[in-house]
Design a protein around this motif. Structure first.
Motif, PDB file in Angstrom:
ATOM      1  N   THR A  20      -3.925   1.331   5.444  1.00 37.42           N
ATOM      2  CA  THR A  20      -2.754   0.502   5.733  1.00 37.42           C
ATOM      3  C   THR A  20      -1.508   1.064   5.057  1.00 37.42           C
ATOM      4  OG1 THR A  20      -3.341  -0.940   3.889  1.00 37.42           O
ATOM      5  CG2 THR A  20      -4.089  -1.619   6.074  1.00 37.42           C
ATOM      6  N   LYS A  21      -0.357   0.499   5.434  1.00 31.64           N
ATOM      7  CA  LYS A  21       0.930   0.994   4.934  1.00 31.64           C
ATOM      8  C   LYS A  21       1.145   0.625   3.460  1.00 31.64           C
ATOM      9  CE  LYS A  21       3.230   1.028   9.466  1.00 31.64           C
ATOM     10  NZ  LYS A  21       4.413   0.546  10.215  1.00 31.64           N
ATOM     11  N   THR A  22       2.303   1.027   2.929  1.00 27.60           N
ATOM     12  CA  THR A  22       2.546   0.876   1.486  1.00 27.60           C
ATOM     13  C   THR A  22       2.716  -0.581   1.061  1.00 27.60           C
ATOM     14  OG1 THR A  22       3.850   2.879   1.807  1.00 27.60           O
ATOM     15  CG2 THR A  22       3.801   1.967  -0.405  1.00 27.60           C
ATOM     16  N   PHE A  23       3.426  -1.373   1.882  1.00 31.42           N
ATOM     17  CA  PHE A  23       3.778  -2.727   1.433  1.00 31.42           C
ATOM     18  C   PHE A  23       3.386  -3.825   2.422  1.00 31.42           C
ATOM     19  CE2 PHE A  23       6.976   0.169  -0.501  1.00 31.42           C
ATOM     20  CZ  PHE A  23       6.594   0.016  -1.832  1.00 31.42           C
ATOM     21  N   CYS A  24       2.583  -3.492   3.431  1.00 32.82           N
ATOM     22  CA  CYS A  24       2.118  -4.525   4.365  1.00 32.82           C
ATOM     23  C   CYS A  24       0.744  -4.083   4.866  1.00 32.82           C
ATOM     24  CB  CYS A  24       3.089  -4.683   5.545  1.00 32.82           C
ATOM     25  SG  CYS A  24       3.309  -3.171   6.508  1.00 32.82           S
ATOM     26  N   ASN A  25       0.071  -4.922   5.663  1.00 35.74           N
ATOM     27  CA  ASN A  25      -1.267  -4.506   6.083  1.00 35.74           C
ATOM     28  C   ASN A  25      -1.315  -3.903   7.494  1.00 35.74           C
ATOM     29  OD1 ASN A  25      -0.987  -6.773   7.572  1.00 35.74           O
ATOM     30  ND2 ASN A  25      -2.598  -7.966   6.527  1.00 35.74           N
ATOM     31  N   CYS A  26      -0.171  -3.400   7.968  1.00 34.58           N
ATOM     32  CA  CYS A  26      -0.178  -2.674   9.249  1.00 34.58           C
ATOM     33  C   CYS A  26      -0.965  -1.371   9.093  1.00 34.58           C
ATOM     34  CB  CYS A  26       1.243  -2.311   9.651  1.00 34.58           C
ATOM     35  SG  CYS A  26       2.235  -3.724  10.117  1.00 34.58           S
ATOM     36  N   SER A  27      -1.581  -0.929  10.186  1.00 31.72           N
ATOM     37  CA  SER A  27      -2.318   0.329  10.163  1.00 31.72           C
ATOM     38  C   SER A  27      -1.367   1.502   9.923  1.00 31.72           C
ATOM     39  CB  SER A  27      -3.034   0.526  11.496  1.00 31.72           C
ATOM     40  OG  SER A  27      -3.484   1.860  11.593  1.00 31.72           O
ATOM     41  N   HIS A  37       2.191  -0.651  15.490  1.00 28.93           N
ATOM     42  CA  HIS A  37       1.739  -0.858  14.110  1.00 28.93           C
ATOM     43  C   HIS A  37       2.920  -1.337  13.265  1.00 28.93           C
ATOM     44  CE1 HIS A  37      -1.790   2.213  14.646  1.00 28.93           C
ATOM     45  NE2 HIS A  37      -1.968   1.093  15.319  1.00 28.93           N
ATOM     46  N   ILE A  38       3.437  -2.483  13.615  1.00 28.42           N
ATOM     47  CA  ILE A  38       4.618  -2.967  12.900  1.00 28.42           C
ATOM     48  C   ILE A  38       4.505  -4.466  12.622  1.00 28.42           C
ATOM     49  CG2 ILE A  38       6.193  -1.212  13.820  1.00 28.42           C
ATOM     50  CD1 ILE A  38       7.167  -3.313  15.842  1.00 28.42           C
ATOM     51  N   CYS A  39       5.262  -4.930  11.626  1.00 27.69           N
ATOM     52  CA  CYS A  39       5.292  -6.355  11.281  1.00 27.69           C
ATOM     53  C   CYS A  39       6.656  -6.655  10.670  1.00 27.69           C
ATOM     54  CB  CYS A  39       4.154  -6.684  10.308  1.00 27.69           C
ATOM     55  SG  CYS A  39       4.456  -6.076   8.642  1.00 27.69           S
ATOM     56  N   VAL A  41       7.531  -7.061   7.696  1.00 24.86           N
ATOM     57  CA  VAL A  41       7.804  -6.350   6.433  1.00 24.86           C
ATOM     58  C   VAL A  41       8.284  -4.923   6.709  1.00 24.86           C
ATOM     59  CG1 VAL A  41       6.806  -5.487   4.259  1.00 24.86           C
ATOM     60  CG2 VAL A  41       6.143  -7.739   5.133  1.00 24.86           C
ATOM     61  N   CYS A  42       7.522  -4.173   7.528  1.00 21.11           N
ATOM     62  CA  CYS A  42       7.887  -2.763   7.697  1.00 21.11           C
ATOM     63  C   CYS A  42       8.992  -2.563   8.733  1.00 21.11           C
ATOM     64  CB  CYS A  42       6.658  -1.906   7.999  1.00 21.11           C
ATOM     65  SG  CYS A  42       5.696  -2.427   9.411  1.00 21.11           S
ATOM     66  N   THR A  43       9.439  -3.650   9.368  1.00 23.21           N
ATOM     67  CA  THR A  43      10.613  -3.514  10.224  1.00 23.21           C
ATOM     68  C   THR A  43      11.854  -4.085   9.526  1.00 23.21           C
ATOM     69  OG1 THR A  43      10.017  -5.564  11.333  1.00 23.21           O
ATOM     70  CG2 THR A  43       9.376  -3.531  12.424  1.00 23.21           C
TER      71      THR A  43
END
Ligand code: ZN
Length: 483
Positions: A20-27, A37-39, A41-43
């Motif tokens: 998963t990414k650095t600060f969220c649980n997206c792949s 693969h976005i949410c 947090v990462c957007t």
């Protein structure tokens, strides 16, 4: 030319293979359909809070330990502020004055000469998204551009070297070593084509013997070992030309174009204060206990140097072979897995270095990505060493394995490739060869015994490479009456 010396430091970005990414649980997986693969947090939606992925910290500790760094028990994230359409937050979360790893080093060998390259720091940061330009491969000339945020917030480690590198070959050797260690640690796949390892080079020159640093230029967009070497050499030449003509070097960022093998100025180099770094108020400082560091140290795998030494001690490989086999973890693993099926280390190495290497190079594959498995390679070597197939046939068999994934025994029986050790059949071929090569026979009878090699070759040809060469040689000599 010889009175100048280059001073080079590399900044390598390694994309981590966390799930998963650095600060969220997206792949964090590469290659998915854009923006799947976005949410929030990462957007960079307002009001969201980042939560740090513990694996990112663990991977950073691993790399720090493997490169002789000290691990900072108290480090923190900072915001690096800049605007670009692939960065929705308007800042990148990175580390600034309190990075996780400090003061390491690595030894690299170029043409037999070992040098120690210092590592200033390794820090954690998140990647930005990606712009996809339509109608052109860059923004100039594009009709319009899309933003893909799948890569946004994928974890990176940035490895910053000291300016200890003196030429392009040394830079490549250093970078290869970083890639090797990342792969052995299994924290980055090192795939430069897919961008999981990227490099910027800071290059300056000075008169030999001087200790102060000249003005540097940063060369970006080095996406292969070849571009690292070429771009650094270009930049050294460019700076020498300017200084020898009485000009001055300006601090700037230059973009390397692989297609034209040239660089052009991108922008005058920004300073750290241009980014208005400050500690990220959404993230608490990272406190790393010495117990955790020790736990990670114990979990470290055997690194390339240790493996190389073990192969030399346990399997009597020479240094050249051991270096080759340990150069990629996948190759070293393949070697060890083949040994589980057949205890012939030198034979395995020879095949891996010759026919296997040629095949995977021609197809641009890793050794794991072909139909050849350790078990299949072992099967082929065992047929060869039992004398069931000749060396020449073995070369055809291995190609067939690559194409079909069938085992050697099956290929040999299906294609009738088994080595012929039947004296009658070989004698028949020899008699034909003798009839067709009167001249050679005459010269052998006149004492030119070395011509026998030619006749053996003809016998092999006549039997489609299947005759047992030792037996053919023996029978030939008998028929010619030489001992
Ligand atoms: Zn996300």
């Amino acid at each position: 030319m010889t009175s100048w010396e280059a001073v080079i430091g590399l900044e390598i970005h390694a994309q981590l293979t966390t799930n998963t990414k650095t600060f969220c649980n997206c792949s964090a997986e590469f290659g998915a359909t854009a923006n799947t693969h976005i949410c929030p947090v990462c957007t960079g939606m307002p009001g969201v809070l980042p939560v740090l992925n513990k694996n990112v910290v663990e991977y950073a500790i691993k790399l720090g330990l493997a490169t002789n760094c000290s691990i900072s028990g108290h480090n923190e994230f900072a915001r690096k502020n800049y605007f670009y359409p692939d960065l929705p937050k308007g800042y990148q979360i990175s580390q600034f004055d309190k990075p996780i790893c400090l003061k390491g080093h690595m030894d690299v060998v170029v043409e037999g000469k070992e040098s120690k390259i210092g590592i200033t720091r390794i820090h954690m940061e998140e990647d930005a998204g990606k712009l996809v330009h339509q109608g052109s491969d860059n923004i100039k000339g594009a009709t319009h551009s899309f933003v893909d945020l799948n890569r946004s917030s994928v974890p990176l480690l940035e490895i910053v070297s000291e300016p200890d590198i003196r030429n392009a070959k040394e830079a490549v050797a250093y970078m290869e070593k970083v890639k090797q260690i990342l792969q052995y640690l299994e924290i980055c796949d090192g795939n430069m084509e897919e961008g999981s390892m990227r490099c910027d080079a800071n290059v300056s020159i000075r008169k030999k013997g001087e200790t102060s640093l000249g003005t540097k230029a940063e060369v970006k967009n080095l996406n292969s070992f070849k571009s690292v070497e070429k771009a650094i050499n270009l930049e050294i030449e460019r700076q020498i030309d300017i200084l020898e003509e009485g000009g001055t070097i300006i601090q700037e960022t230059r973009h390397y174009n692989e297609a034209t093998n040239s660089t052009k100025s991108l922008r005058s180099k920004e300073e750290a204060h241009d980014y208005r770094y400050f500690p990220d108020p959404d993230l608490v400082p990272i406190v790393i206990s010495s117990e955790w560091v020790e736990e990670v140290r114990k979990s470290l795998p055997e690194l390339p140097e240790a493996r190389r030494n073990r192969y030399m001690a346990d399997y009597a490989l020479n240094e050249y072979d051991a270096l080759y086999i340990t150069s990629e973890k996948s190759l070293a693993d393949f070697f060890e897995n083949t040994l589980k099926f057949i205890n012939k280390p030198k034979d395995i190495v020879n095949w891996l270095m010759s026919d296997v290497a040629a095949y995977i190079k021609s197809k641009q594959l890793s050794v794991n990505a072909t139909k050849l498995t350790p078990e299949l390679l072992a099967g082929m070597i065992s047929l060869l060493s039992a004398g069931s197939i000749s060396g020449k046939i073995a070369k055809d068999v291995i190609l067939e394995i690559f194409e079909t994934g069938k085992n050697a025994q099956q290929i040999v029986s299906e294609k009738g490739l088994a080595q012929v050790s039947d004296e009658g059949a070989i004698k028949q071929a020899i008699e034909q060869v003798l009839q067709e090569n009167h001249e050679s026979v005459e010269s052998i009878k006149n004492g030119k015994v070395q011509a026998i090699g030619f006749l053996v070759g003809q016998v092999m040809k006549k039997t489609g490479g299947k005759a047992n060469p030792g037996l053919a040689n023996k029978l030939l000599k008998e028929l010619l009456g030489i001992s």
